[in-house]
Design an enzyme around this catalytic site. Structure first.
Site, PDB file in Angstrom:
ATOM      1  N   GLU A  63      65.342  20.742 108.963  1.00 63.67           N
ATOM      2  CA  GLU A  63      64.766  21.646 110.024  1.00 63.67           C
ATOM      3  C   GLU A  63      65.219  22.953 109.787  1.00 63.67           C
ATOM      4  OE1 GLU A  63      65.158  22.969 114.659  1.00 63.67           O
ATOM      5  OE2 GLU A  63      66.835  22.163 113.711  1.00 63.67           O
ATOM      6  N   ASP A 101      69.745  19.151 111.102  1.00 62.83           N
ATOM      7  CA  ASP A 101      69.595  20.007 112.240  1.00 62.83           C
ATOM      8  C   ASP A 101      69.935  21.583 111.678  1.00 62.83           C
ATOM      9  OD1 ASP A 101      69.248  20.684 115.056  1.00 62.83           O
ATOM     10  OD2 ASP A 101      71.426  21.056 114.815  1.00 62.83           O
TER      11      ASP A 101
END
Length: 763
Positions: free
Chosen positions: A487, A434
Site C-alpha cells: 500500500e 500497510d
C-alpha cells in the site's frame, strides 16, 4: 552436610535481583572441600521456610540451610555426579517438589544463532527466541529467551511462580539475549517478562515473540506449540509453488473479521473438540453480541466468498492488538493471531479450510509503526530498543505511535522473520504491507523541523527501503508463488520490481492514483464527466511502470467518505448502475482487484467496526441483484484469461478509442498471453444510451456479448445486443472491421469473438 563458601554480597545480588547471571551463584557447582570435589547446591526460594535437595535415583535427601538470608538455601553433597536433582520445598503448611531451573545450565542459543541475529539474518529467529516447549536431560519444560540488551535484570513472571520476579531470574548472554529453562511447565502457561533498567525501574512486558496472548484487556503471553496442527493443504501448497500469481486471476475480498458478522453472546461458540462454551468478549459491540470464532468464520465466511467467486480473502491485521478501534493496525503481538477469535490452532484451521475451498489468504501486515502500550515493544528494556530515541525519527504524532528503528539489525530481523513466520507457520498466501509510504519518507506527515534528513540530506528513509528489500527477498526465496502487496501512495520508483534490479521487491502495488481518479470521476454528475475524460484514461499512461492492484478498500468507506453507493450521483437506480459500471470497468482494466466487504451488496452506511454489515438489505431485490452481479462478474473474470494473463505486459491492453469525451465513452481490447484470444470492452459512463455506436475491431465474425452490466438480472434496463453482433466490413479506429453496438446507460459491455460460430457461418 557442611555449608558452601559464598560472600554475602553475592547472596544479596540474588535476593535483590541485581545479578545478570544467576547461574554463577544458584544451581549446582563443583567445589574443592577438604581436598575433595563436592557439589554445592544453592537456591533462592522467597516463600520457603525449609528446603531439601532430593536425589531420586539414590533415594536420598539433603537438608539445606540458611545463613545470609532466611530464604537463601544451600548445602554441599558428596557425590561423583549431580544431575536431575530436585528440590523439596516447604512453604507454610504446604510442600512441593520441583526440578531446579538452575540445574539446566547449557544455553540453547548457539553462538551461530546469536551471530546471525546480531547481523539481522536469522530468518527463523522465532524458533529460538520466545517460549518453546522442549525437553532437556529427560525433563520436559519450557525454554524462554528474550532480547533486552540494556536491561539490568530480567525475570520471568507467570502462574508457575505466582508472578513473583524474584523466583525465576534469567541469565544474560553476550549479545543481550536473556534465557532460562523452567522445568515441568508446558503449553497453556501464562507469562510475562519483568525487566529492570539500571535505575531499578520495572517494566512488565509481553513476549515480543509470543505465539499467543490473553484476550484483551489482559496482556500476558501464553506458551503455545505451533507444530501440533495436522495440515491438509499439501496439494494447494505444492500448486502454489509452481504458479506465477501475476498471470492468474486475483480478486480479493477485503474483510474485517470483527465486523463482518457477529453472533449472540447467548449462542455457544464452536470449540475444536465439538463441545461448546460461551465466549465472553469485552468490546464496544452492541449488548448481547460477540465475535465469531475463526472456526465459525470458516463455516460462514469461506462459503460466502467462494459463492461470490473471489480468489482470496484479505484480512485486516489479525496480529494481536489491544484496541478494537485501531482495526488491528496498532500491533503489540506480532507473532500472535488475535485471541478475539480463538487460538492459533483455530486460525490454522481457518486457513486450511480456505485452501480446501480454493481460496487464498492474504494478511495485512504492519511493520511501519507500533503503539505505546506499556506491555508492548515501546521502551522495551528501559531504553528505546525497537524505536528511535529521537522523536523526529521515532514517532508518528498523528497516529500516536512509534516508528521501528530499521537500521538496527535485531529490529529488522524481528520484523523480517515475522513476515516469514506467517507463511511458515500459518500457510498464508500473501501479505499486504500497510502504509509503506510512511516508512519510506522521513518527513511523512511531519512539518519542517519535525524530521531528520538521511545521510545524503534527502527525505528518503534509506534503512526502511533496505528493510523492505530484505523482507521481500527472504519471503520469495522461501515461498515462491506468494503475493507481497504494497500500500504505497507516492511515486517512489520500482516498488514492484525485483530486488536484484534495485526495486523494493513487492510483486504488486496498490494503484492509489487510479482509485482517487475513479472515485472523483464517478462522484460527479454524469454531464460533467465529458470534461474529465482523463480521469478514466490517465492510469494507462503509467500502468506498465509497476504491477498494480486496483483497490477500493476500507479506507474509502469511513471517516465521512460514505460507502461506495453513497458516493454515486442520481437516484437509486442510477447509483446502482454507476456501481455496476465502476466495478465492471475495474475488472476489465489491467491489474489485480481488491474490494472491501459490504460493497458487493450495496451497503448504504459507512463501515462501522463495531457493528454487523447491513445484511438486512439483502431482503430487497435491488441489493440481491447487485450481489448477483458481483458473483457473475467474478466468475467471468476467472473464466476468461484475456482479463488477467497480461495485466502487466503491453500486449495485454490496447485502446480502441479513448478520445470520445463528448459521449464519455471509452473502448479497448484485452488480450490473452497464451492464445490469440481477445475481448472488446466498451464503457458508457453516462445515463444516455446509444443505439448505434460503432467501434473498430481487428477480426471479422460474430462477437458474443459475454457480459452486460445493464442486464435485467442485475437490476439494469436490459438494453444490449441480443447476445452479440456480427461485424460490418466498415473500417474504423484503424481497424478493418467494426461493430454497430447498442450501448446501455451507465453500462459496460464485454464482447469476445466466437470463433466456432464464425467458422460455422463463414466457413
Amino acid at each position: 552436610m557442611s555449608m558452601t563458601t559464598i560472600a554475602p554480597e553475592q547472596v544479596n545480588s540474588i535476593v535483590w535481583n541485581q545479578h545478570n547471571d544467576p547461574f554463577e551463584i544458584l544451581g549446582s557447582h563443583p567445589i574443592e572441600q577438604d581436598g575433595k570435589t563436592v557439589w554445592a547446591v544453592r537456591a533462592y526460594l522467597p516463600n520457603a521456610s525449609a528446603a531439601w535437595v532430593v536425589l531420586p535415583e539414590q533415594r536420598k535427601e539433603y537438608p539445606m540451610q540458611t545463613v545470609h538470608n532466611p530464604h537463601f538455601f544451600e548445602c554441599t553433597i558428596e557425590t561423583t555426579e549431580l544431575a536431575n536433582y530436585q528440590l523439596r520445598i516447604k512453604e507454610g503448611e504446604h510442600e512441593r517438589v520441583i526440578y531446579d531451573p538452575y540445574a539446566f545450565r547449557s544455553p540453547r542459543l548457539t553462538d551461530f544463532d546469536l551471530h546471525l541475529f546480531g547481523e539481522g539474518n536469522h530468518h527463523r529467529i522465532y524458533e529460538k527466541l520466545g517460549a518453546h516447549p522442549t525437553e532437556i536431560d529427560g525433563v520436559k519444560g519450557v525454554y524462554f529467551a528474550v532480547w533486552a540488551p540494556n536491561a539490568r535484570n530480567v525475570s520471568l513472571l507467570g502462574d508457575f511462580n505466582l508472578w513473583d520476579g524474584r523466583k525465576n531470574q534469567m541469565r544474560k548472554g553476550p549479545t543481550g539475549v536473556w534465557e532460562l529453562f523452567i522445568p515441568e511447565i508446558g503449553v497453556g502457561e501464562h507469562y510475562k517478562y519483568e525487566i529492570k533498567n539500571f535505575e531499578g525501574h520495572i517494566y512488565e512486558k509481553s513476549d515480543p515473540y509470543g505465539f499467543q496472548q490473553e484476550p484483551r484487556p489482559k496482556t500476558a503471553s501464553i506458551v503455545t506449540d505451533l507444530d501440533t496442527y495436522s495440515w491438509s493443504d499439501e496439494d494447494w501448497m505444492a500448486k502454489r509453488r509452481r504458479t506465477e500469481p501475476l498471470t492468474q486471476p486475483v480478486s480479493v475480498y477485503e474483510v474485517h473479521l470483527g465486523s463482518w458478522l457477529h453472533a449472540s453472546s447467548a449462542e455457544p461458540a464452536k470449540l475444536p473438540n465439538g463441545e461448546t462454551e460461551p465466549v465472553v468478549v469485552v468490546s464496544e459491540l452492541k449488548p448481547g453480541a460477540r465475535f465469531l470464532t475463526y472456526r465459525e468464520l470458516a463455516d460462514r465466511l469461506i462459503p460466502y466468498v467462494k459463492e461470490l467467486g473471489y480468489t482470496h480473502i484479505e484480512m485486516l491485521p489479525i496480529a494481536e492488538h489491544p484496541f478494537d478501534g485501531s482495526w488491528g493496525y496498532q500491533v503489540t503481538g506480532y507473532y500472535a493471531p488475535t485471541s478475539r477469535f480463538g487460538s492459533p490452532e483455530d486460525f490454522m484451521y481457518f486457513v486450511d479450510k480456505c485452501h480446501e475451498n480454493d481460496v487464498g489468504v492474504i494478511v495485512d501486515w504492519v511493520p511501519g509503526h507500533f503503539p505505546k502500550d506499556g506491555h508492548g515493544l515501546a521502551f522495551f528494556d528501559g531504553s528505546h530498543l525497537y524505536e528511535h530515541a529521537d522523536p523526529r525519527k521515532g514517532e508518528h504524532k498523528g497516529w500516536g505511535t512509534l516508528v521501528f528503528n530499521y537500521g538496527r539489525h535485531e529490529v529488522s530481523n524481528f520484523l523480517a522473520a515475522n513476515a516469514l513466520f506467517w507463511f511458515d507457520k500459518y500457510h498464508i498466501d500473501g501479505i499486504r504491507v500497510d502504509a509503506v509510504a510512511s516508512m519510506l519518507y522521513n518527513d511523512y506527515c511531519r512539518e519542517p523541523g519535525e524530521w531528520l534528513p538521511n545521510k545524503y540530506g534527502g527525505r528518503e528513509n534509506l534503512e526502511a527501503a533496505d528493510f523492505l528489500r530484505q523482507v521481500n527477498h527472504i519471503i520469495f526465496s522461501y515461498f515462491p508463488g506468494i503475493l507481497s502487496i504494497a500500500e504505497e501512495s507516492t511515486s517512489w520508483p520500482m516498488v514492484s520490481w525485483p530486488t536484484y534490479t534495485g526495486g523494493l521487491g513487492f510483486n504488486l502495488k496498490w494503484d492509489m492514483g487510479w482509485m482517487h481518479d475513479m472515485l472523483d470521476y464517478f462522484s460527479m454528475d454524469p454531464w460533467f464527466r465529458q470534461f474529465h475524460q482523463n480521469n478514466i484514461t490517465f492510469s494507462m499512461w503509467y500502468n506498465h511502470s509497476e504491477n498494480f492492484m486496483l483497490a477500493l478498500s476500507h479506507d474509502e468507506v469511513v471517516h465521512g467518505k460514505s460507502n461506495i453507493i453513497g458516493k454515486m450521483p442520481g437516484d437509486t437506480w442510477q447509483k446502482l448502475a454507476n456501481v455496476r459500471c465502476l466495478f465492471t470497468y475495474m475488472f476489465a482494466h489491467p491489474g489485480k482487484k481488491t474490494m472491501f466487504m459490504s460493497m458487493e451488496f450495496g451497503q448504504w452506511s459507512e463501515w462501522n467496526a463495531w457493528a454487523d454489515l447491513e445484511w438486512h438489505l439483502l431482503q430487497h431485490e435491488a441489493h440481491q441483484q447487485l450481489k448477483t452481479f458481483f458473483r457473475e462478474l467474478n466468475h467471468l473474470y476467472r473464466s476468461e484469461p484475456v482479463l488477467y494473463t497480461q495485466d502487466f505486459a503491453e500486449p495485454g491492453f490496447e485502446w480502441i478509442d479513448c478520445s470520445d469525451n463528448r459521449h464519455s465513452v471509452v473502448s479497448f481490447m484485452r488480450r490473452d498471453k497464451d492464445s490469440d484470444d481477445f475481448a472488446i470492452v466498451v464503457c458508457n459512463f453516462t445515463p444516455q444510451p446509444h443505439s448505434h455506436y460503432r467501434i473498430g475491431v481487428p477480426q471479422k465474425g460474430f462477437y458474443t456479448e459475454l457480459f452486460n452490466s445493464d442486464a435485467r438480472q442485475y437490476g439494469g434496463s436490459n438494453m444490449g445486443n441480443l447476445g452479440g453482433k456480427w461485424t460490418d466490413d466498415w473500417s474504423l479506429h484503424s481497424r478493418p472491421y467494426s461493430l454497430d453496438l447498442c450501448l446501455p446507460p451507465l453500462g459496460v459491455l464485454i464482447l469476445k469473438l466466437d470463433k466456432k460460430k464464425t467458422a460455422e457461418v463463414m466457413g
